[in-house]
Design a protein around this motif. Structure first.
Motif, PDB file in Angstrom:
ATOM      1  N   PRO A  24       0.708  -1.133  -0.040  1.00 29.38           N
ATOM      2  CA  PRO A  24      -0.251   0.159  -0.159  1.00 29.38           C
ATOM      3  C   PRO A  24       0.973   1.385  -0.124  1.00 29.38           C
ATOM      4  N   PHE A  25       2.052   1.171   0.313  1.00 30.78           N
ATOM      5  CA  PHE A  25       2.853   2.338   0.247  1.00 30.78           C
ATOM      6  C   PHE A  25       2.957   3.155  -1.215  1.00 30.78           C
ATOM      7  N   GLY A  26       2.623   4.366  -0.928  1.00 33.34           N
ATOM      8  CA  GLY A  26       2.676   5.450  -2.251  1.00 33.34           C
ATOM      9  C   GLY A  26       1.478   5.221  -2.833  1.00 33.34           C
ATOM     10  N   SER A  27       0.370   4.675  -2.162  1.00 34.34           N
ATOM     11  CA  SER A  27      -0.988   4.577  -2.690  1.00 34.34           C
ATOM     12  C   SER A  27      -1.995   4.995  -1.566  1.00 34.34           C
ATOM     13  N   VAL A  28      -2.424   4.109  -0.916  1.00 40.87           N
ATOM     14  CA  VAL A  28      -3.395   4.254   0.224  1.00 40.87           C
ATOM     15  C   VAL A  28      -2.688   4.545   1.445  1.00 40.87           C
ATOM     16  N   PRO A  60      -7.551   3.436  -9.199  1.00 41.95           N
ATOM     17  CA  PRO A  60      -7.567   4.494 -10.281  1.00 41.95           C
ATOM     18  C   PRO A  60      -6.095   5.610  -9.962  1.00 41.95           C
ATOM     19  N   GLY A  61      -5.828   6.073 -10.996  1.00 44.86           N
ATOM     20  CA  GLY A  61      -4.786   7.067 -10.956  1.00 44.86           C
ATOM     21  C   GLY A  61      -3.496   6.446 -10.710  1.00 44.86           C
ATOM     22  N   HIS A  62      -3.192   5.146 -10.666  1.00 46.98           N
ATOM     23  CA  HIS A  62      -1.806   4.395 -10.434  1.00 46.98           C
ATOM     24  C   HIS A  62      -1.672   3.341 -11.494  1.00 46.98           C
ATOM     25  N   GLY A  93       5.828  -9.865 -13.889  1.00 45.98           N
ATOM     26  CA  GLY A  93       5.030 -10.606 -14.437  1.00 45.98           C
ATOM     27  C   GLY A  93       3.715 -10.145 -14.744  1.00 45.98           C
ATOM     28  N   ALA A  94       3.029  -9.480 -13.542  1.00 42.85           N
ATOM     29  CA  ALA A  94       1.890  -9.104 -13.619  1.00 42.85           C
ATOM     30  C   ALA A  94       1.495  -7.752 -14.083  1.00 42.85           C
ATOM     31  N   LYS A  95       2.577  -6.893 -14.013  1.00 39.27           N
ATOM     32  CA  LYS A  95       2.141  -5.504 -14.236  1.00 39.27           C
ATOM     33  C   LYS A  95       1.466  -5.454 -15.728  1.00 39.27           C
ATOM     34  N   PRO A  96       0.480  -4.486 -15.532  1.00 38.08           N
ATOM     35  CA  PRO A  96      -0.413  -4.316 -16.693  1.00 38.08           C
ATOM     36  C   PRO A  96       0.507  -3.491 -17.849  1.00 38.08           C
ATOM     37  N   LEU A  97       0.609  -3.858 -19.144  1.00 37.51           N
ATOM     38  CA  LEU A  97       1.058  -3.149 -20.391  1.00 37.51           C
ATOM     39  C   LEU A  97       0.250  -2.058 -20.834  1.00 37.51           C
ATOM     40  N   THR A  98      -1.139  -1.918 -20.325  1.00 36.17           N
ATOM     41  CA  THR A  98      -1.882  -0.932 -21.035  1.00 36.17           C
ATOM     42  C   THR A  98      -2.629  -0.099 -19.627  1.00 36.17           C
ATOM     43  N   PRO A  99      -2.867   1.331 -19.866  1.00 37.57           N
ATOM     44  CA  PRO A  99      -3.339   1.868 -18.640  1.00 37.57           C
ATOM     45  C   PRO A  99      -4.842   1.156 -18.196  1.00 37.57           C
ATOM     46  N   ASP A 100      -5.190   1.176 -16.837  1.00 37.29           N
ATOM     47  CA  ASP A 100      -6.112   0.538 -16.668  1.00 37.29           C
ATOM     48  C   ASP A 100      -6.426  -1.039 -16.957  1.00 37.29           C
TER      49      ASP A 100
END
Length: 329
Positions: A24-28, A60-62, A93-100
């Protein structure tokens, strides 16, 4: 604080028996609070910290990488280096390549994706060598040989210290480990799965996308590997079920809706009363002294939550209390 040894051979490291989740660091959780939690954890003897390159892309926004960036900023502000005595684990491996995008748009585990993700994580964390690197999810579009071979190359050139795997079917973990053994490569030595005292039904999927629970088969595999001297370390996430043990506003999801849950909760409450501990602390103590042994991975958003977790490492259940918990449900 209790400690465990993870890995084997030259790559083996001693780490705290509690792993601090930095998701959660850097977001919530803002950076200042994250810094305070990290400082308190280290002051208490904590040495094992977990993040991922996709945390926390689904808000949203991250876009992912925010948690790694906070950890990198904290390390820089505290003058920490690669030999600081901490073990910082990250995942790819799990990071999305497209926004949202979600897991359907994940970067995957090809050689190119792995190398690109590693460079991004090293930059955000400010580390020349990643202490522990997990493959976060399965990618069946890529041959296991390609993924584990690339990881082995990264370990061989000291870009990565130790390798781990998360959220993979047991048979794929074994196959990947066997490929590495046969080739004489560094292989997966740390496994990360979801687990807690309350157990879900396995015929109903967990609602949290990408979560994979430690199955009886996986636990049996880890025990059997231990008998042959090849036991991987098991790190377990979501051990407190998002606060559902203690917070009325946090409901258990459908897989936990079965008769065994009520029986286990009754046993848990009885043991907590006898031990003078919180329900959360009993759950963590039960995990720490399990067979196979487990390292609980916990994300906290306040110092009070962290203190409760740290105190759990001092709680030792009696044989009778342990039996009561094991035999319930």
């Amino acid at each position: 604080m209790q400690y465990r040894t993870i890995g084997t051979g030259a790559a083996a490291r001693e780490v705290s028996a509690i792993c601090l989740g930095a998701m959660p660091f850097g977001s919530v959780v803002d950076e200042a609070t994250g810094f305070a939690v990290l400082d308190r954890f280290v002051e208490a003897g904590g040495t094992f910290i977990d993040t991922s390159n996709n945390y926390i892309s689904w808000l949203p926004g991250h876009q992912g990488g925010e948690s790694e960036t906070v950890l990198g900023n904290w390390r820089a502000s505290r003058g920490l280096g690669d030999d600081d005595g901490l073990v910082i684990a990250t995942k790819l491996g799990a990071k999305p390549l497209t926004p949202d995008g979600g897991l359907e748009a994940a970067e995957g585990l090809s050689a190119q994706a792995v190398r690109s993700a590693v460079e991004g994580s090293r930059k955000r964390l400010g580390m020349d060598r990643l202490d522990l690197l997990y493959t976060h999810i399965e990618d069946r579009s890529v041959a296991l040989e390609e993924t584990v071979g690339t990881l082995a190359d990264l370990a061989a050139d000291d870009t990565v210290g130790m390798l781990g795997v998360s959220n993979h079917r047991t048979w794929r973990v074994e196959r990947a480990r066997q490929i590495s053994r046969d080739a004489g490569w560094a292989g997966y030595e740390v496994l990360q799965y979801r687990n807690s005292y309350l157990q879900p039904r396995f015929d109903i999927g967990l609602p949290e996308g990408g979560h994979m629970h430690a199955t009886p088969e996986l636990l049996d595999y880890v025990r059997e590997e231990g008998r042959t001297g090849r036991a991987p370390t098991l790190v377990v996430y979501t051990p407190l079920l998002f606060g559902a043990y203690t917070r009325a506003d946090k409901e258990l999801s459908a897989p936990y809706d079965h008769p065994g849950t009520a029986k286990r909760m009754a046993a848990l409450r009885r043991v907590a009363t006898e031990a003078g501990a919180t329900l959360n602390q009993v759950v963590l103590s039960w995990l720490l002294d399990n067979d196979p042994p487990m390292i609980p991975l916990l994300g906290v958003s306040s110092l009070a939550q962290l203190d409760e977790v740290l105190e759990a490492t001092e709680l030792k259940l009696t044989i009778e209390q342990r039996a009561l918990l094991d035999e319930a449900g």
